[in-house]
Each structure stands twice: as C-alpha cells, then as structure tokens.
Scaffold this active site. Structure first.
Site, short mmCIF file in Angstrom:
data_model
loop_
_atom_site.label_atom_id
_atom_site.label_comp_id
_atom_site.label_asym_id
_atom_site.label_seq_id
_atom_site.Cartn_x
_atom_site.Cartn_y
_atom_site.Cartn_z
CD GLU A 128 -2.85 -1.12 2.42
OE1 GLU A 128 -2.79 -0.14 3.20
OE2 GLU A 128 -3.66 -2.06 2.56
N PRO A 129 0.33 2.38 -0.44
CG PRO A 129 -0.92 3.89 -1.72
CD PRO A 129 -1.02 2.59 -0.99
CD1 TRP A 158 4.83 0.21 -4.16
CD2 TRP A 158 5.42 0.72 -6.25
NE1 TRP A 158 5.33 1.48 -4.15
CE2 TRP A 158 5.70 1.83 -5.42
CE3 TRP A 158 5.70 0.83 -7.63
CZ2 TRP A 158 6.26 3.01 -5.91
CZ3 TRP A 158 6.24 2.01 -8.11
CH2 TRP A 158 6.52 3.07 -7.26
CD GLN A 279 47.99 -8.10 -16.78
OE1 GLN A 279 47.96 -7.34 -15.81
NE2 GLN A 279 49.09 -8.78 -17.11
NE ARG A 311 12.42 -20.55 9.93
CZ ARG A 311 12.46 -19.93 11.09
NH1 ARG A 311 12.54 -20.63 12.22
NH2 ARG A 311 12.44 -18.61 11.13
N GLY A 340 31.83 4.17 -23.23
CA GLY A 340 30.76 5.13 -23.52
C GLY A 340 29.53 4.48 -24.12
CD GLU A 363 7.69 -11.55 -4.83
OE1 GLU A 363 7.27 -11.79 -3.69
OE2 GLU A 363 7.01 -11.71 -5.85
#
Length: 383
Positions: A128-129, A158, A279, A311, A340, A363
């Site tokens: 929730e928000p 979300w 390298q 578990r 770049g 999650e």
C-alpha cells in the site's frame, strides 16, 4: 552433494532456451521500454505454459506438472535472461497460481481452468502507498455487510500484473464483526469492480505495475480465501517460495549482461587487439562469471530446501538480497566494459542496468530481507 542437472532438467532447460530465442526474444526486443498490451501478454503466457513456468508447480490432478522448485527456478532464470519484463508477468502467474490452487471449492473451479489456459490473469495485492514493507499495517479495509458479504475500501500500490488482472487476491484488514485481523479476498474485476492505473518506472515498463483502487467493492463472504488473522501467514508463505526465484531472475539479467560484455570485449579492438586481451577486462569478466555462479548456488540452496519441505525463509531472504544486489554490481561492470557505449540505448546493457535495480525492491526490499536474517541470527526483532 551433487550440483549437476539431471537428465530431465537438462532437456527442459535446453528446449526452453531454444524456444525463448525463437519465440520470445523478438517480442522482448520489440517491446523493450514499451508496454505489452493485455491480449499479447496472455498470448505470451499461453506459449510459455507448455514448458511449465506458468503452472508446472501444480500437481497433475490440477493440471500441472508436479515440477520441483529447482527446475522452476532454472526456467525462470532463462526467461529473465531474455526478458525480465515478461519474467515478472510469469512470476505473478506462478505466485497467483499457488493462490488459485489453494482457493477453497467451489470458488476454485470457477477460476482454475481459465487461469491454467491463460485466458485469465490474476495478481496479488499486498503493498500500500502508506505502509510499504510493513504489511501488517494494511489500511485497506473489509467491512462486513450483512451476513453474506464484505465491502472493501482502500488502495494498493506496486501491484505486478495489476492492470492486466481479471481478478486478484487482496490483503485487507477486517476491523468489525466477530472476527478481526488481516484476511485475503478473491476480488473479480468484472463482477466486483476495482480500478487500476499503471505506474511509470525507470525500467520494466513492458509489463504492468499498477496502483489499484477499491471503492465500496462488495464481495461475497465465500470469496474470503484466508480468514481474519490468517491472511498474513498465507502471503508470507507465498513470498518464501518466490523470493529465491526473484534472485535467479536477477542472476538472469546479470548473465545476459555478462554475455553482452564478453562478446563486446572480443569484438572491440583497441591498440591493435581485442580489449578481452587486456588484464583489467579479463579480471572484470572473471569476477562477474564467478559472482553469477555464487548467486545461483545460493538461490538453488533455498529452492532445494523448499523441495525438501524444510524451513526456507532465511535461505530465501539471503538469496533474494544477495542475488539482486549482486546483479546490480555485475551489470554495472558490464556497462564499464562497454565504455561510452554502455550508457547508450543502442546497447542492451543500458536497459539491463536499469532493470536490475528494480529487483532490489521486488518481493520485499533488501533492507527487509536483512532484518529478517538479523532476527534469525539474534532472536530479536528490529521491526
């Protein structure tokens, strides 16, 4: 301890990789940073379903493959390697499928077949928000309305596949009546009504992440799939099984970025030879390669614990945190190898760098994962 894939896993992964390159990668390339519409999203899931990533975990009597968690993770790793966006939609199919399978009859029969055929998309509405990671403080309310109904009011945030969803499992706080506490309700968009709005993000915009609104949403009592006081337990069990898969999905992005960096370093010539001969570049490639293997092994350990009915909450938290943070490091190194070109949209690593960051909050944030681990170590809760 045997870390090799068995024959069935090898066949499953090899076949799936060929399918992804032929059928899914062209779609992923076309829709990078562009929203995949609902009907195409369903069609993609229909194509994926025969490989078991959508419903493979279900028992055969419910239309699944009885697929073990490790194999499921292997497949999701390969899918995220091609498209993290599509992998998230598939992850929500996987998660909500567990909810559908656990839904009591006769409600399950109404949704299961169409869900397995990918004609319906479900989602799970927890965040929730105003509450974020504090799931227990949910302000979305379910108020009894007579003997046979509840009225739900509130907002969720979300919610993966929220805008795609035909129905969703909603965590709501029952504060009145004989029983109170967090419950879970199956809410149908067409029958009960809810509104969704997609959220624009820095990445993973090919799939739906939505804000969801419930305004006097009247739901029958039989649509309560977890009683007041039991809702949080149901959803935490669900997260326990999906967090290692999120870790493997992040490693899938890292693997894709490594592949791009390796090929680029072989093709890019500086001072008369490929930069792969330098390298410093070989050190980066060796580190990235090793980190990917380490992350995958941690996630597989958590999934193996799930398969063994042991578990696994702490293993799952460690795998989710470590793999998603590690993926960001690996992709960052891949962009550095590109120089770049690594910050231009012409090269895929730019997108991967943005996508990997989102998994840190998927999650449950990585900070929450660390607090869960800390609680297990010390025996003291920091939240």
């Amino acid at each position: 301890m045997d870390f090799s894939l068995d024959e069935m896993q090898t066949i499953a992964v090899d076949g799936f990789k060929k399918f992804l390159q032929a059928e899914i990668k062209p779609i992923a390339d076309e829709y990078r940073d562009k929203y995949i519409p609902t009907e195409l999203a369903k069609d993609i899931q229909k194509k994926l379903a025969p490989f078991g990533v959508v419903n493979g975990f279900l028992p055969e009597e419910l239309g699944g493959f009885d697929m073990d968690a490790v194999t499921q993770g292997l497949l999701m790793h390969e899918l995220a390697r091609v498209s993290p966006d599509i992998a998230i939609t598939t992850l929500i199919y996987f998660a909500s499928g567990k909810m559908v399978a656990g839904t009591p009859e006769p409600l399950r029969s109404i949704y299961l077949d169409k869900f397995l055929e990918c004609d319906l998309i479900a989602s799970v509405a927890i965040s929730e928000p105003g509450t974020g990671s504090d799931i227990s403080s949910a302000t979305c309310r379910a108020k009894p309305d007579g003997a046979d109904h509840f009225v739900i009011n509130g907002e969720k945030m979300w919610i993966s596949s929220g805008d795609y969803s035909d129905f969703m499992y909603v965590l709501a706080n029952v504060t009145e009546g004989d029983e109170t506490g967090l419950a879970v309700f199956l809410v149908d968009r067409e029958e009960h009504g809810y509104e969704t709005t997609n959220i624009d993000k820095t990445a993973l915009n090919s799939q739906s992440t939505a804000q969801v609104f419930f305004d006097n949403c009247r739901v029958p009592r039989e649509n309560m799939v977890a009683a007041p006081g039991q809702g949080l337990k149901m959803l935490l069990t669900l997260l326990q099984s999906s967090r290692p898969i999120v870790g493997l999905m992040a490693m899938g992005i890292a693997q894709a970025a490594f592949d791009e960096a390796l090929q680029y370093s072989l093709d890019r010539v500086q001072f008369g030879k490929p930069i792969a001969a330098k390298q410093i570049v070989q050190e980066k490639l060796a580190t990235m390669y090793t980190q990917i293997e380490a992350g995958k092994l941690m996630a597989f350990k958590a999934l193996h614990s799930i398969d063994m009915k042991k578990r696994s909450d702490i293993d799952a938290a460690m795998a989710k945190w470590y793999c998603t943070d590690l993926a960001c490091e690996i992709v960052d190194e891949a962009t550095k190898i590109h120089g770049g070109n690594g910050v231009t949209r012409e090269f895929p690593v730019e997108y991967m760098a943005r996508a990997a960051k989102v998994f840190r909050v998927t999650e449950g944030t990585n900070e929450i994962q660390k607090l869960m681990i800390g609680r297990a170590i010390t025996g003291l809760s920091a939240f």
